[in-house]
Design a protein around this motif. Sequence first.
Motif, PDB file in Angstrom:
ATOM      1  N   TYR A 128      48.800  30.706  49.226  1.00 43.28           N
ATOM      2  CA  TYR A 128      47.592  29.887  49.038  1.00 43.28           C
ATOM      3  C   TYR A 128      46.670  30.639  48.089  1.00 43.28           C
ATOM      4  N   GLU A 129      46.476  30.052  46.913  1.00 40.96           N
ATOM      5  CA  GLU A 129      45.633  30.688  45.914  1.00 40.96           C
ATOM      6  C   GLU A 129      44.599  29.688  45.412  1.00 40.96           C
ATOM      7  N   PRO A 130      43.387  29.709  45.992  1.00 37.47           N
ATOM      8  CA  PRO A 130      42.355  28.803  45.484  1.00 37.47           C
ATOM      9  C   PRO A 130      42.086  29.137  44.018  1.00 37.47           C
ATOM     10  N   LEU A 143      49.521  39.253  50.723  1.00 39.80           N
ATOM     11  CA  LEU A 143      48.610  38.985  49.612  1.00 39.80           C
ATOM     12  C   LEU A 143      49.404  38.912  48.321  1.00 39.80           C
ATOM     13  N   LEU A 144      49.042  37.951  47.481  1.00 39.18           N
ATOM     14  CA  LEU A 144      49.582  37.892  46.122  1.00 39.18           C
ATOM     15  C   LEU A 144      48.447  38.396  45.238  1.00 39.18           C
ATOM     16  N   VAL A 145      48.715  39.505  44.560  1.00 35.00           N
ATOM     17  CA  VAL A 145      47.654  40.236  43.880  1.00 35.00           C
ATOM     18  C   VAL A 145      47.868  40.197  42.372  1.00 35.00           C
ATOM     19  N   GLY A 146      46.851  39.770  41.640  1.00 28.98           N
ATOM     20  CA  GLY A 146      46.938  39.772  40.176  1.00 28.98           C
ATOM     21  C   GLY A 146      46.314  41.033  39.615  1.00 28.98           C
ATOM     22  N   GLY A 147      45.055  40.936  39.214  1.00 25.95           N
ATOM     23  CA  GLY A 147      44.356  42.032  38.539  1.00 25.95           C
ATOM     24  C   GLY A 147      44.525  43.397  39.196  1.00 25.95           C
ATOM     25  N   ALA A 148      44.350  43.455  40.500  1.00 22.18           N
ATOM     26  CA  ALA A 148      44.394  44.755  41.184  1.00 22.18           C
ATOM     27  C   ALA A 148      45.812  45.319  41.297  1.00 22.18           C
ATOM     28  N   TYR A 160      47.817  35.041  50.902  1.00 23.92           N
ATOM     29  CA  TYR A 160      46.572  34.634  50.247  1.00 23.92           C
ATOM     30  C   TYR A 160      46.528  35.292  48.869  1.00 23.92           C
ATOM     31  N   GLY A 161      46.045  34.586  47.882  1.00 20.27           N
ATOM     32  CA  GLY A 161      45.860  35.180  46.558  1.00 20.27           C
ATOM     33  C   GLY A 161      44.554  34.724  45.945  1.00 20.27           C
ATOM     34  N   GLY A 162      43.851  35.648  45.320  1.00 19.43           N
ATOM     35  CA  GLY A 162      42.584  35.324  44.662  1.00 19.43           C
ATOM     36  C   GLY A 162      41.629  36.473  44.832  1.00 19.43           C
ATOM     37  N   SER A 163      41.587  37.344  43.790  1.00 24.04           N
ATOM     38  CA  SER A 163      40.674  38.487  43.783  1.00 24.04           C
ATOM     39  C   SER A 163      40.827  39.387  45.014  1.00 24.04           C
ATOM     40  N   ALA A 164      42.076  39.567  45.451  1.00 29.43           N
ATOM     41  CA  ALA A 164      42.318  40.536  46.529  1.00 29.43           C
ATOM     42  C   ALA A 164      42.150  41.938  45.953  1.00 29.43           C
ATOM     43  N   LYS A 165      41.561  42.820  46.725  1.00 30.13           N
ATOM     44  CA  LYS A 165      41.344  44.200  46.288  1.00 30.13           C
ATOM     45  C   LYS A 165      41.341  45.114  47.514  1.00 30.13           C
ATOM     46  N   TRP A 169      39.714  28.709  42.053  1.00 28.87           N
ATOM     47  CA  TRP A 169      38.388  29.248  41.764  1.00 28.87           C
ATOM     48  C   TRP A 169      38.265  30.718  42.121  1.00 28.87           C
ATOM     49  N   ALA A 170      39.265  31.245  42.832  1.00 29.26           N
ATOM     50  CA  ALA A 170      39.199  32.660  43.242  1.00 29.26           C
ATOM     51  C   ALA A 170      40.139  33.544  42.417  1.00 29.26           C
ATOM     52  N   ILE A 171      40.928  32.940  41.535  1.00 28.82           N
ATOM     53  CA  ILE A 171      41.917  33.733  40.795  1.00 28.82           C
ATOM     54  C   ILE A 171      41.284  34.372  39.572  1.00 28.82           C
ATOM     55  N   GLY A 172      41.279  35.695  39.541  1.00 30.98           N
ATOM     56  CA  GLY A 172      40.784  36.447  38.388  1.00 30.98           C
ATOM     57  C   GLY A 172      39.285  36.304  38.175  1.00 30.98           C
ATOM     58  N   THR A 173      38.583  35.790  39.172  1.00 35.02           N
ATOM     59  CA  THR A 173      37.154  35.538  39.005  1.00 35.02           C
ATOM     60  C   THR A 173      36.301  36.575  39.733  1.00 35.02           C
ATOM     61  N   GLY A 183      52.713  41.993  43.841  1.00 34.15           N
ATOM     62  CA  GLY A 183      51.915  42.201  42.630  1.00 34.15           C
ATOM     63  C   GLY A 183      52.420  41.327  41.492  1.00 34.15           C
ATOM     64  N   ASN A 184      51.535  40.512  40.969  1.00 29.82           N
ATOM     65  CA  ASN A 184      51.876  39.653  39.825  1.00 29.82           C
ATOM     66  C   ASN A 184      51.236  40.275  38.582  1.00 29.82           C
ATOM     67  N   TRP A 185      52.062  40.892  37.750  1.00 25.82           N
ATOM     68  CA  TRP A 185      51.529  41.622  36.596  1.00 25.82           C
ATOM     69  C   TRP A 185      51.181  40.698  35.429  1.00 25.82           C
ATOM     70  N   LYS A 186      51.528  39.441  35.542  1.00 22.82           N
ATOM     71  CA  LYS A 186      51.233  38.443  34.481  1.00 22.82           C
ATOM     72  C   LYS A 186      51.686  38.960  33.115  1.00 22.82           C
ATOM     73  N   MET A 187      50.925  38.668  32.044  1.00 21.19           N
ATOM     74  CA  MET A 187      51.358  39.068  30.695  1.00 21.19           C
ATOM     75  C   MET A 187      50.716  40.417  30.342  1.00 21.19           C
ATOM     76  N   GLY A 211      55.136  27.780  40.495  1.00 23.88           N
ATOM     77  CA  GLY A 211      53.967  26.910  40.616  1.00 23.88           C
ATOM     78  C   GLY A 211      52.645  27.650  40.624  1.00 23.88           C
ATOM     79  N   HIS A 212      52.616  28.846  40.030  1.00 21.82           N
ATOM     80  CA  HIS A 212      51.337  29.564  39.932  1.00 21.82           C
ATOM     81  C   HIS A 212      50.326  28.654  39.242  1.00 21.82           C
ATOM     82  N   SER A 213      49.068  28.780  39.605  1.00 18.34           N
ATOM     83  CA  SER A 213      48.068  27.850  39.045  1.00 18.34           C
ATOM     84  C   SER A 213      47.995  27.957  37.518  1.00 18.34           C
ATOM     85  N   GLU A 214      48.296  29.144  36.975  1.00 14.62           N
ATOM     86  CA  GLU A 214      48.290  29.249  35.503  1.00 14.62           C
ATOM     87  C   GLU A 214      49.438  28.437  34.908  1.00 14.62           C
ATOM     88  N   ARG A 215      50.569  28.375  35.599  1.00 20.78           N
ATOM     89  CA  ARG A 215      51.692  27.536  35.137  1.00 20.78           C
ATOM     90  C   ARG A 215      51.297  26.050  35.271  1.00 20.78           C
TER      91      ARG A 215
HETATM   92  C1  PEP Z   1      47.092  35.637  40.888  1.00 18.03           C
HETATM   93  O1  PEP Z   1      47.042  35.364  39.701  1.00 18.03           O
HETATM   94  O2  PEP Z   1      48.082  35.322  41.567  1.00 18.03           O
HETATM   95  C2  PEP Z   1      45.936  36.321  41.450  1.00 18.03           C
HETATM   96  C3  PEP Z   1      45.766  36.265  42.746  1.00 18.03           C
HETATM   97  O3  PEP Z   1      45.109  36.968  40.577  1.00 18.03           O
HETATM   98  P1  PEP Z   1      43.825  37.880  40.950  1.00 18.03           P
HETATM   99  O4  PEP Z   1      44.239  38.794  42.067  1.00 18.03           O
HETATM  100  O5  PEP Z   1      43.526  38.626  39.691  1.00 18.03           O
HETATM  101  O6  PEP Z   1      42.746  36.948  41.357  1.00 18.03           O
END
Ligand code: PEP
Length: 251
Positions: free
Chosen positions: A168-170, A233-238, A212-217, A172-176, A11-15, A96-100
């Motif tokens: 692997y975090e496309p 899975l690398l999970v942001g929002g969820a 895999y990371g990108g809108s996993a739920k 276009w799939a992150i937080g979208t 889980g990546n809690w970000k800011m 190397g997160h895409s936001e970085r």
């Molecule tokens: C992330 O930022 O690493 C990520 C996968 O975010 P989200 O799950 O919100 O798309």
Amino acid sequence: MTAERIPLIAGNWKMHKSVAESESLVRDIINGKRPSKVEVMVAPPFTSLLAVARLVDTSDVALGAQNMHWEDKGAFTGEVSPVMLTDLGVNYVILGHSERRHLFGETDEMINHKMQSALKHQLRPILCIGETLEEREAERVFGVLEVQIEGGLSGISSALMENVVIAYEPVWAIGTGRNATPEQAQSVHRLIRDQLGIKFDKDVASKTRILYGGSAKPGNAGKLMAQADIDGLLVGGASLNPLDFLGIVNF
Ligand code: PEP
């Protein structure tokens, strides 16, 4: 996912999250129902690391940081060093997160310095790679990933790869809310594993965990995890909501 590689849900809690909110979230995760075969990691913001470290200390939940500088110490205002992270008991660091890369201008060279430094300090780096929508539409996915793999893993020995995780975090799939289909993700994971085989050897390719990371739920975790080359899975929002995160952990 294969029996050979232990699944990792991170889980990546970000800011997000105050100290009190972080404590509450991690308590729910520690006390939640979790399969023993799945490794769970949380990466709170730096301000909550110490509080969360104290709570996960007696649990099997691993602790991650979201970034670090490559130097041990020095005049680097605003940065956090690997020594500071190990001092808190941090196990993993997301690099190397895409936001970085996209918001803060991190290059493959900078990320490689961080990778080398993390491994020197016994931190397990999670190297994030992924293409933008523009790059996907231009059919440049593999070329982009190859450069990020070569750049990020430059100078790293096969032996040290044992401690490396790739995500692997496309972009276009992150937080979208728009996740890659399990089949789309699997085909890229396969390419990444093949690339590891070319760069290192068969053993490294078969042992390295690729998340895999990108809108996993909770609703898509099971299908993603059923793919042969998706090891977690690398999970942001969820990951900010204990029920959602635990739903994913129990894919
Ligand atoms: C992330 O930022 O690493 C990520 C996968 O975010 P989200 O799950 O919100 O798309």
